[in-house]
Design a protein around this motif. Sequence first.
Motif, short mmCIF file in Angstrom:
data_model
loop_
_atom_site.label_atom_id
_atom_site.label_comp_id
_atom_site.label_asym_id
_atom_site.label_seq_id
_atom_site.Cartn_x
_atom_site.Cartn_y
_atom_site.Cartn_z
N LEU A 46 0.74 -1.30 -0.10
CA LEU A 46 0.10 0.09 0.15
C LEU A 46 0.80 1.13 0.08
O LEU A 46 0.67 2.19 -0.64
CB LEU A 46 -0.89 -0.09 1.15
N VAL A 50 0.67 4.17 -2.68
CA VAL A 50 -0.04 5.39 -2.54
C VAL A 50 1.06 6.57 -2.32
O VAL A 50 0.73 7.66 -3.10
CB VAL A 50 -0.53 5.34 -1.11
N ARG A 82 -7.00 2.88 4.30
CA ARG A 82 -6.80 4.33 3.80
C ARG A 82 -6.21 5.23 4.86
O ARG A 82 -5.63 6.02 4.51
CB ARG A 82 -8.21 4.77 3.16
N GLU A 83 -6.45 4.76 6.04
CA GLU A 83 -5.89 5.74 7.18
C GLU A 83 -4.87 5.43 7.75
O GLU A 83 -4.28 6.04 8.55
CB GLU A 83 -7.11 5.59 8.19
N SER A 108 1.09 12.79 0.29
CA SER A 108 0.23 12.33 1.29
C SER A 108 -0.91 13.24 1.56
O SER A 108 -1.93 12.52 1.72
CB SER A 108 0.82 11.86 2.92
N TRP A 111 -3.53 12.39 -1.35
CA TRP A 111 -4.04 11.06 -1.05
C TRP A 111 -5.01 11.28 -0.11
O TRP A 111 -6.10 10.66 -0.30
CB TRP A 111 -3.08 10.06 -0.48
N GLU A 112 -4.69 11.72 0.91
CA GLU A 112 -5.64 12.18 2.23
C GLU A 112 -7.08 12.93 1.57
O GLU A 112 -8.26 12.46 2.13
CB GLU A 112 -5.28 12.73 3.30
N TRP A 115 -10.01 11.20 -0.14
CA TRP A 115 -11.41 10.45 0.41
C TRP A 115 -11.81 11.15 1.62
O TRP A 115 -12.81 10.48 2.10
CB TRP A 115 -10.69 8.97 0.68
#
Length: 236
Positions: A46, A50, A82-83, A108, A111-112, A115
């Motif tokens: 992951l 990511v 995801r977290e 990052s 990415w955050e 969502w």
Amino acid sequence: MTVADLQRAMQRVCFDAAPSREDLALVGSERALLYRELVRSRLRELVSKVLPKTEAALGRARTSALFDAFLAEAPPRSRFFREVIPELVAFALPRVEGHARDVLLLESTRWELAWRAGEVHGDVVELDLEKIPVAHPTLRVLALGHAVHRDVEPPPAGAFFVCVHRRPDHVVETRTLDATSFALVRAWARGDRPAIDGVREVLAAEGRAPDQAFVEKMSALLTALLEAGALLGSRA
């Protein structure tokens, strides 16, 4: 022996640098070691997917070392994959330097924001500088020490500013700002005072008057932010 005891033992088996004999005895060593490998390899995969630019900047070995230290010292607390990335980043940022830190911060954040929840509570009206501005919940402003938002290798050092947010079409947008625009967006994004107070704050900090050039810059910035959905309006 309770279920909670077994859960904590299994977590230690998966995340500790080396599982203890006591924990392995509790959960069954052969299957537990296989599960440990599956969990760790899935999470490591992951990270590569990511944060590919971060891994390229740090190198695979350094990224893996940070990942292993994260699992051992501050293991994930969320049940959602995801977290895990924000938790890893919170651990890694103080341990990363140079342009790799800026790459990690920007990558990052993007990415955050892809969502994170974007609901706004309360009524929002047309933007009024005398009222408290409402920023989209995903709006972030970042001060960078390297131009990692540009496709330049190696990224030049300096003072660079960007804002990042998720547009209504769900595309995460990165917008380059100058120092004045950065200060304005940061003031408006706080949402704790009328927009005009943020403007006065920036003017005072820069020791300048609201001349025509400043007003035109501010107006163009507000228009762009509103059209992109980074600013939504004002509190009713």
